[in-house]
Design an enzyme around this catalytic site. Structure first.
Site, PDB file in Angstrom:
ATOM      1  N   LYS A 130       0.864  -1.181   0.000  1.00  0.00           N
ATOM      2  CA  LYS A 130       0.000   0.000   0.000  1.00  0.00           C
ATOM      3  C   LYS A 130       0.895   1.223   0.000  1.00  0.00           C
ATOM      4  O   LYS A 130       2.025   1.162   0.478  1.00  0.00           O
ATOM      5  CB  LYS A 130      -0.873   0.028   1.274  1.00  0.00           C
ATOM      6  CG  LYS A 130      -2.107   0.878   1.115  1.00  0.00           C
ATOM      7  CD  LYS A 130      -3.201   0.115   0.398  1.00  0.00           C
ATOM      8  CE  LYS A 130      -4.390   0.967   0.080  1.00  0.00           C
ATOM      9  NZ  LYS A 130      -5.517   0.143  -0.403  1.00  0.00           N
ATOM     10  N   ASP A 170      -7.035   4.261  -4.646  1.00  0.00           N
ATOM     11  CA  ASP A 170      -7.686   4.088  -3.339  1.00  0.00           C
ATOM     12  C   ASP A 170      -8.312   5.453  -3.059  1.00  0.00           C
ATOM     13  O   ASP A 170      -8.569   6.220  -4.009  1.00  0.00           O
ATOM     14  CB  ASP A 170      -6.658   3.691  -2.264  1.00  0.00           C
ATOM     15  CG  ASP A 170      -7.319   3.181  -0.980  1.00  0.00           C
ATOM     16  OD1 ASP A 170      -7.766   2.024  -0.951  1.00  0.00           O
ATOM     17  OD2 ASP A 170      -7.432   3.956  -0.004  1.00  0.00           O
TER      18      ASP A 170
HETATM   19  P1  NDP Z   1     -13.018   7.580  -2.974  1.00  0.00           P
HETATM   20  O1  NDP Z   1     -11.969   8.603  -2.752  1.00  0.00           O
HETATM   21  O2  NDP Z   1     -13.536   7.355  -4.328  1.00  0.00           O
HETATM   22  O3  NDP Z   1     -14.268   7.853  -2.016  1.00  0.00           O
HETATM   23  C1  NDP Z   1     -14.125   7.930  -0.641  1.00  0.00           C
HETATM   24  C2  NDP Z   1     -15.465   8.271  -0.031  1.00  0.00           C
HETATM   25  O4  NDP Z   1     -15.366   8.163   1.375  1.00  0.00           O
HETATM   26  C3  NDP Z   1     -15.910   9.690  -0.313  1.00  0.00           C
HETATM   27  O5  NDP Z   1     -17.302   9.745  -0.330  1.00  0.00           O
HETATM   28  C4  NDP Z   1     -15.324  10.453   0.869  1.00  0.00           C
HETATM   29  O6  NDP Z   1     -16.019  11.652   1.161  1.00  0.00           O
HETATM   30  C5  NDP Z   1     -15.505   9.451   1.990  1.00  0.00           C
HETATM   31  N1  NDP Z   1     -14.450   9.603   2.978  1.00  0.00           N
HETATM   32  C6  NDP Z   1     -13.116   9.501   2.786  1.00  0.00           C
HETATM   33  N2  NDP Z   1     -12.449   9.721   3.916  1.00  0.00           N
HETATM   34  C7  NDP Z   1     -13.378   9.986   4.851  1.00  0.00           C
HETATM   35  C8  NDP Z   1     -13.313  10.288   6.222  1.00  0.00           C
HETATM   36  N3  NDP Z   1     -12.132  10.396   6.859  1.00  0.00           N
HETATM   37  N4  NDP Z   1     -14.481  10.480   6.880  1.00  0.00           N
HETATM   38  C9  NDP Z   1     -15.673  10.401   6.240  1.00  0.00           C
HETATM   39  N5  NDP Z   1     -15.783  10.112   4.936  1.00  0.00           N
HETATM   40  C10 NDP Z   1     -14.660   9.907   4.259  1.00  0.00           C
HETATM   41  O7  NDP Z   1     -12.392   6.227  -2.366  1.00  0.00           O
HETATM   42  P2  NDP Z   1     -12.829   4.712  -2.640  1.00  0.00           P
HETATM   43  O8  NDP Z   1     -14.295   4.621  -2.858  1.00  0.00           O
HETATM   44  O9  NDP Z   1     -11.902   4.158  -3.655  1.00  0.00           O
HETATM   45  O10 NDP Z   1     -12.435   4.029  -1.252  1.00  0.00           O
HETATM   46  C11 NDP Z   1     -13.345   3.923  -0.172  1.00  0.00           C
HETATM   47  C12 NDP Z   1     -12.899   2.812   0.756  1.00  0.00           C
HETATM   48  O11 NDP Z   1     -12.864   1.578   0.032  1.00  0.00           O
HETATM   49  C13 NDP Z   1     -11.505   2.975   1.362  1.00  0.00           C
HETATM   50  O12 NDP Z   1     -11.488   2.386   2.655  1.00  0.00           O
HETATM   51  C14 NDP Z   1     -10.623   2.122   0.445  1.00  0.00           C
HETATM   52  O13 NDP Z   1      -9.446   1.700   1.065  1.00  0.00           O
HETATM   53  C15 NDP Z   1     -11.576   0.968   0.164  1.00  0.00           C
HETATM   54  N6  NDP Z   1     -11.296   0.166  -1.028  1.00  0.00           N
HETATM   55  C16 NDP Z   1     -11.179   0.745  -2.261  1.00  0.00           C
HETATM   56  C17 NDP Z   1     -10.963  -0.038  -3.376  1.00  0.00           C
HETATM   57  C18 NDP Z   1     -10.922   0.539  -4.743  1.00  0.00           C
HETATM   58  O14 NDP Z   1     -10.806  -0.244  -5.687  1.00  0.00           O
HETATM   59  N7  NDP Z   1     -11.050   1.840  -4.938  1.00  0.00           N
HETATM   60  C19 NDP Z   1     -10.783  -1.486  -3.252  1.00  0.00           C
HETATM   61  C20 NDP Z   1     -11.005  -2.005  -1.928  1.00  0.00           C
HETATM   62  C21 NDP Z   1     -11.234  -1.188  -0.867  1.00  0.00           C
HETATM   63  P3  NDP Z   1     -15.499  13.042   0.547  1.00  0.00           P
HETATM   64  O15 NDP Z   1     -15.847  12.988  -0.907  1.00  0.00           O
HETATM   65  O16 NDP Z   1     -16.237  14.072   1.309  1.00  0.00           O
HETATM   66  O17 NDP Z   1     -14.033  13.063   0.793  1.00  0.00           O
HETATM   67  O1  2IT Z   2      -7.834  -1.745  -0.930  1.00  0.00           O
HETATM   68  C1  2IT Z   2      -7.760  -2.224  -2.078  1.00  0.00           C
HETATM   69  O2  2IT Z   2      -7.884  -3.435  -2.277  1.00  0.00           O
HETATM   70  C2  2IT Z   2      -7.537  -1.299  -3.194  1.00  0.00           C
HETATM   71  N1  2IT Z   2      -7.497  -0.092  -2.978  1.00  0.00           N
HETATM   72  C3  2IT Z   2      -7.338  -1.839  -4.580  1.00  0.00           C
HETATM   73  C4  2IT Z   2      -5.917  -2.236  -4.802  1.00  0.00           C
HETATM   74  C5  2IT Z   2      -5.581  -2.638  -6.211  1.00  0.00           C
HETATM   75  O3  2IT Z   2      -4.389  -2.916  -6.416  1.00  0.00           O
HETATM   76  O4  2IT Z   2      -6.439  -2.685  -7.089  1.00  0.00           O
END
Ligand code: NDP
Ligand code: 2IT
Length: 450
Positions: A130, A170
């Site tokens: 990460k 992420d």
């Molecule tokens: P994005 O940046 O696309 O979206 C994040 C969302 O969460 C936004 O709505 C944001 O609000 C909100 N958010 C972020 N930080 C905070 C906080 N500290 N408090 C409250 N709300 C918060 O990220 P992702 O959708 O990609 O990721 C979301 C989660 O999913 C994370 O935990 C990530 O690690 C996990 N994840 C992501 C993957 C991926 O493929 N993208 C894969 C597996 C897991 P705002 O817009 O107001 O900042």
């Molecule tokens: O938390 C996760 O699994 C991710 N943000 C995706 C990682 C990836 O390599 O696609």
């Protein structure tokens, strides 16, 4: 867990905390895994002899570097960036990059540690890593984001590669950032290779990668419900966040006949009892993906309630999908959800439920799909993107979606294999932790002392 087990966990954690002071998120992630794995490794002395768990909690290496860039006013700016290369026993390092002001080493170590287990569960050849930076993309112009990404890659390119380490997105890192990073890598190394995933479709990206984490979380929930002869159809759901993971969780739930009545961002949540679907969902996608606005605007536009500064767990629902960030669903939230009739949780975010919330779900014997298993669809399709890049081909939407469904089903089966407690109850936390551990541990045993 009996007294001996509790004492052993205490001893293990005391050592870990001493070696890694001031890293509460990392301690939390390890504790959850150790709760499942210490009892398991007691029955497998070969893992104990080789100190596998101790070695798996120590990253292979951590890179820390400064990223200097210039903002639109001509002011010099400096951020810190990290890449935690945690474990490459079963494949090249793989895991996202996070850009958020709260990013620090503790957060990235917890994420890299979890990623190792998650990637193993997918059954694909990917190790765990990460990275990210405390850079805050909010309020920055497109040019500022570009300059930051280019400067970050100036250092990062030395440490990644298609057989070495393949980052992805992420929080705060989506298609736009991956494109800037990839363009800069190509310029620096003069080669076109699958060194990042989540790329644009015009330059090696995979169909369904954008949707994969959210779709996968819903497939996983459907697998858990299916194991009990039920499905998501007709269920009322609450999703937190409205980023990449949340939006496509909402989309798939709606396609499968469920109703999503709440979503959120870091400023608060909206409650839409009619459901976030069809043109409303398209509007929300445009708001977040294109216009980069606030979710409050949805409430103003469609005339529903907005609750500032709060998370959506007070809204009654059958299924909850925490999909924003770590520690966003605490013990009291779990209590409220359960009192309102909750039957299942699939974690789209990484470690969104704290340990108290997890223990409450466990005691209530509801379906609880932990992040390692439930959100593995994203990295799984990243690995499919790597395969397509290596073969220089691209698969159709259907082909990728079918593979994603299969992978989520296989992960579910692994969780059942290691987590079945009898009487129809599956401890998915235990199942995912042991299921993810075994393959990595076997590889480490085979390598000897390395
Ligand atoms: P994005 O940046 O696309 O979206 C994040 C969302 O969460 C936004 O709505 C944001 O609000 C909100 N958010 C972020 N930080 C905070 C906080 N500290 N408090 C409250 N709300 C918060 O990220 P992702 O959708 O990609 O990721 C979301 C989660 O999913 C994370 O935990 C990530 O690690 C996990 N994840 C992501 C993957 C991926 O493929 N993208 C894969 C597996 C897991 P705002 O817009 O107001 O900042
Ligand atoms: O938390 C996760 O699994 C991710 N943000 C995706 C990682 C990836 O390599 O696609």
């Amino acid at each position: 867990m009996g007294k001996n087990g509790r004492d052993e966990l205490k001893r293990f954690m005391r050592g870990l905390i001493k070696r890694n002071p001031g890293e509460p998120e990392f301690h939390q992630a390890v504790r959850e895994v150790a709760e499942s794995l210490l009892p398991f490794t007691r029955e497998h002395p070969e893992y104990r002899r080789a100190q596998i768990l101790e070695r798996m909690t120590e990253p292979d290496r951590i890179l820390i570097f400064r990223v200097t860039w210039e903002d639109d006013r001509g002011v010099f700016r400096a951020n810190r960036a990290w890449r935690v290369q945690f474990n490459n026993s079963i494949g090249p390092y793989k895991g996202g990059l996070r850009f958020h002001p709260d990013v620090n080493l503790s957060v990235l170590k917890f994420l890299g540690f979890e990623q190792t287990f998650k990637n193993s569960l997918t059954g694909l050849p990917i190790g765990g890593a990460k990275g990210g930076s405390n850079f805050n993309p909010k309020g920055k112009s497109e040019r500022e984001v570009m300059r930051f990404c280019q400067s970050l890659m100036l250092e990062l390119h030395r440490h990644i590669g298609d057989d070495i380490d393949v980052p992805a997105g992420d929080i705060g890192v989506g298609r736009r950032e991956i494109s800037f990073l990839f363009g800069q890598f190509k310029r620096l190394e003069n080669r076109f290779a699958g060194i990042l995933t989540g790329k644009g479709l015009a330059f090696g990206g995979s169909l369904i990668r954008t949707e994969a984490t959210g779709y996968g979380a819903v497939y996983f929930m459907n697998n858990m419900l299916g194991h009990r002869g039920d499905s998501v159809e007709g269920k009322t759901c609450v999703v937190s966040g409205c980023g990449n993971v949340a939006l496509y969780t909402i989309e798939k739930l709606t396609q499968l006949g469920a109703k999503v009545v709440a979503a959120s961002d870091s400023r608060g949540f909206i409650h839409d009892p009619d459901g976030i679907r069809d043109e409303k969902l398209e509007w929300l996608k445009d708001l977040k993906e294109v216009r980069r606005g606030r979710i409050q605007e949805y409430a103003e536009h469609f005339g529903c309630d907005f609750h500032p500064g709060r998370r959506p767990w007070s809204v009654p629902c059958d299924l909850a999908f925490p999909s924003a960030t770590q520690n966003e669903l605490l013990g009291d939230d779990a209590k409220e959800l359960l009192a309102n009739g909750l039957i299942g949780v699939a974690e789209g975010a990484n470690m969104p439920s704290d340990l108290e919330a997890q223990h409450r779900f466990h005691e209530a014997r509801i379906l609880f799909g932990p992040a390692k298993a439930a959100n593995a669809g994203g990295v799984a399709v990243s690995a499919l993107e790597q395969s397509q890049n290596a073969l220089r081909i691209s698969w159709s939407r259907d082909e990728v979606d079918t593979r994603l469904k299969d992978i989520m089903k296989n992960i579910h089966e692994k969780c059942v294999r290691y987590g079945d407690e009898g009487e129809g109850y599956v401890d998915y936390v235990k199942g995912a932790n042991i299921g993810g551990f075994v393959k990595v541990a076997e590889a480490m045993l085979a390598y000897g002392i390395v």
